[in-house]
Design a protein around this motif. Structure first.
Motif, PDB file in Angstrom:
ATOM      1  N   ALA A 251      -9.647 -14.041  -8.401  1.00 56.01           N
ATOM      2  CA  ALA A 251      -8.976 -13.937  -7.111  1.00 56.01           C
ATOM      3  C   ALA A 251      -7.958 -12.798  -7.112  1.00 56.01           C
ATOM      4  O   ALA A 251      -7.862 -12.031  -6.143  1.00 56.01           O
ATOM      5  N   PHE A 252      -7.214 -12.678  -8.200  1.00 57.78           N
ATOM      6  CA  PHE A 252      -6.197 -11.624  -8.274  1.00 57.78           C
ATOM      7  C   PHE A 252      -6.836 -10.240  -8.241  1.00 57.78           C
ATOM      8  O   PHE A 252      -6.365  -9.351  -7.529  1.00 57.78           O
ATOM      9  N   LEU A 253      -7.895 -10.035  -9.027  1.00 60.71           N
ATOM     10  CA  LEU A 253      -8.528  -8.710  -9.070  1.00 60.71           C
ATOM     11  C   LEU A 253      -9.109  -8.317  -7.713  1.00 60.71           C
ATOM     12  O   LEU A 253      -9.034  -7.149  -7.310  1.00 60.71           O
ATOM     13  N   HIS A 254      -9.668  -9.285  -7.001  1.00 56.97           N
ATOM     14  CA  HIS A 254     -10.200  -8.973  -5.665  1.00 56.97           C
ATOM     15  C   HIS A 254      -9.067  -8.656  -4.689  1.00 56.97           C
ATOM     16  O   HIS A 254      -9.191  -7.738  -3.865  1.00 56.97           O
ATOM     17  N   LEU A 255      -7.955  -9.404  -4.770  1.00 57.23           N
ATOM     18  CA  LEU A 255      -6.820  -9.112  -3.885  1.00 57.23           C
ATOM     19  C   LEU A 255      -6.229  -7.752  -4.216  1.00 57.23           C
ATOM     20  O   LEU A 255      -5.902  -6.966  -3.315  1.00 57.23           O
ATOM     21  N   ARG A 256      -6.095  -7.457  -5.507  1.00 59.61           N
ATOM     22  CA  ARG A 256      -5.526  -6.164  -5.896  1.00 59.61           C
ATOM     23  C   ARG A 256      -6.381  -5.013  -5.382  1.00 59.61           C
ATOM     24  O   ARG A 256      -5.851  -4.031  -4.839  1.00 59.61           O
ATOM     25  N   ALA A 257      -7.681  -5.117  -5.525  1.00 57.91           N
ATOM     26  CA  ALA A 257      -8.565  -4.057  -5.038  1.00 57.91           C
ATOM     27  C   ALA A 257      -8.464  -3.925  -3.516  1.00 57.91           C
ATOM     28  O   ALA A 257      -8.432  -2.809  -2.978  1.00 57.91           O
ATOM     29  N   PHE A 258      -8.384  -5.054  -2.838  1.00 58.46           N
ATOM     30  CA  PHE A 258      -8.332  -5.062  -1.367  1.00 58.46           C
ATOM     31  C   PHE A 258      -7.076  -4.364  -0.857  1.00 58.46           C
ATOM     32  O   PHE A 258      -7.148  -3.480   0.014  1.00 58.46           O
ATOM     33  N   VAL A 259      -5.902  -4.726  -1.394  1.00 57.66           N
ATOM     34  CA  VAL A 259      -4.670  -4.119  -0.891  1.00 57.66           C
ATOM     35  C   VAL A 259      -4.513  -2.680  -1.393  1.00 57.66           C
ATOM     36  O   VAL A 259      -3.940  -1.845  -0.692  1.00 57.66           O
ATOM     37  N   THR A 260      -5.027  -2.383  -2.583  1.00 61.31           N
ATOM     38  CA  THR A 260      -4.915  -1.021  -3.096  1.00 61.31           C
ATOM     39  C   THR A 260      -5.660  -0.044  -2.199  1.00 61.31           C
ATOM     40  O   THR A 260      -5.119   0.983  -1.778  1.00 61.31           O
ATOM     41  N   VAL A 261      -6.894  -0.363  -1.887  1.00 61.31           N
ATOM     42  CA  VAL A 261      -7.689   0.530  -1.045  1.00 61.31           C
ATOM     43  C   VAL A 261      -7.237   0.444   0.412  1.00 61.31           C
ATOM     44  O   VAL A 261      -7.148   1.450   1.111  1.00 61.31           O
ATOM     45  N   GLY A 262      -6.912  -0.762   0.870  1.00 57.73           N
ATOM     46  CA  GLY A 262      -6.538  -0.947   2.269  1.00 57.73           C
ATOM     47  C   GLY A 262      -5.266  -0.227   2.657  1.00 57.73           C
ATOM     48  O   GLY A 262      -5.177   0.350   3.748  1.00 57.73           O
ATOM     49  N   TYR A 263      -4.255  -0.272   1.795  1.00 56.89           N
ATOM     50  CA  TYR A 263      -2.968   0.354   2.118  1.00 56.89           C
ATOM     51  C   TYR A 263      -2.873   1.791   1.629  1.00 56.89           C
ATOM     52  O   TYR A 263      -1.811   2.396   1.701  1.00 56.89           O
ATOM     53  N   MET A 264      -3.953   2.333   1.153  1.00 61.02           N
ATOM     54  CA  MET A 264      -3.994   3.751   0.776  1.00 61.02           C
ATOM     55  C   MET A 264      -4.325   4.576   2.017  1.00 61.02           C
ATOM     56  O   MET A 264      -5.242   4.228   2.767  1.00 61.02           O
ATOM     57  N   PRO A 265      -3.598   5.640   2.296  1.00 59.30           N
ATOM     58  CA  PRO A 265      -3.915   6.469   3.461  1.00 59.30           C
ATOM     59  C   PRO A 265      -5.387   6.885   3.460  1.00 59.30           C
ATOM     60  O   PRO A 265      -5.953   7.203   2.408  1.00 59.30           O
ATOM     61  N   PRO A 266      -6.049   6.875   4.616  1.00 57.78           N
ATOM     62  CA  PRO A 266      -7.492   7.141   4.686  1.00 57.78           C
ATOM     63  C   PRO A 266      -7.915   8.460   4.047  1.00 57.78           C
ATOM     64  O   PRO A 266      -8.978   8.543   3.431  1.00 57.78           O
TER      65      PRO A 266
END
Length: 298
Positions: free
Chosen positions: A229-244
């Protein structure tokens, strides 16, 4: 500090060097960096840092992020907090960080020699924070006005001085910064080995060895599920909050469905966190600094 040549100018009467001042209490950065929602912004900035060929190589060779990720993360977070909220301790923390990097050198992913304190490398570590705070803040906090964006950048320059970076090695205006940002994304940034690891969901991750005996036992029993769960959340917020544009430079995919999920997730946090008491809303160093600031004002 007004010098454009040194992060530690000489004092007018004694000729002694004085420490650069940290960002001002109550400024834009004070409202962002210590908020618990900043914990969700930092992974994007860290990943952009190690996407630099030299920084990625240095972290790959010298860092303990694989064997002690929790300790490494805690130390990094404390350092960032001290740069902003540390007061007189801010500059000393900046000097400590420079001492830690003094011996880090080698060959980067493109075969070029590097030293971690070379301005081209060290300035990029600092530079990644501003666009991530700006972009992720639109989701988690609010959209900044143009004046607030400029103020945030001025305050982030003060953090750079705390880190010992000369003004000549940092873009001095927001316009200069965006030119620099575009050039770095086009010419330097790449999906390094470490950057890929930080957004992977299938990498080893040791469980935290912290808390009471009961907590450690619970972690031991539940870690396989928590790790996933942690690794999926980390990947999600890392890519999501990175400028496009940074995502594009790293070749990261981001679908409309993921964007909708990120917006729902962010909206919930944007509405919920302001309702929390201060002791839950702000990280410890920030909370203590805010309390001292209010007491001094009274």
């Amino acid at each position: 500090m007004t010098t454009t040549d040194s992060a530690h100018p000489a004092g007018p009467a004694t000729g002694r060097r004085t420490d650069p001042e940290p960002p001002p209490p109550g400024g834009v950065l004070w409202t962002v960096a210590g908020d618990v929602r900043a914990l969700l912004m930092l992974p994007a900035a860290f990943t952009l840092q190690v996407a630099h060929p030299a920084i990625g190589a240095g972290v790959d060779q010298y860092s303990v992020f694989r064997t002690d990720p929790w300790g490494r993360g805690e130390r990094s977070l404390r350092s960032v907090q001290l740069w902003v909220y540390g007061g007189e301790k801010a500059a000393e923390e900046g000097r400590r960080v420079r001492r830690l990097h003094k011996e880090i050198q080698g060959t980067d992913t493109r075969g070029r020699r590097y030293h971690s304190l070379d301005p081209a490398c060290y300035s990029w570590v600092h530079a990644t924070g501003f666009p991530v705070y700006l972009y992720a803040g639109r989701y988690l906090l609010r959209r900044f006005t143009p004046a607030q964006e400029r103020q945030l950048y001025r305050e982030w320059l003060q953090v750079g001085r705390i880190l010992g970076i000369h003004d000549r090695d940092m873009p001095q205006s927001i316009e200069e910064y965006w030119t620099y940002w575009g050039r770095m994304l086009a010419e330097e940034i790449e999906p390094t080995k470490v950057a890929r690891e930080l957004i992977a969901t299938d990498v080893p991750l040791p469980r935290p060895e912290t808390g009471s005996r009961a907590v450690r036992l619970l972690l031991r029993l539940t870690w396989p599920a928590l790790r996933t769960a942690f690794l999926h959340l980390r990947a999600f917020v890392t890519v999501g909050y990175m400028p496009p544009e940074a995502r594009a430079a790293l070749g990261l995919e981001w679908s409309p469905a993921q964007e909708r999920r990120l917006r729902r997730f962010s909206t919930a946090l944007r509405l919920l966190v302001p309702l929390l008491p201060e002791r839950l809303r702000y990280l410890p160093i920030a909370r203590a600094a805010r309390a001292r600031w209010r007491a001094a004002a009274r």
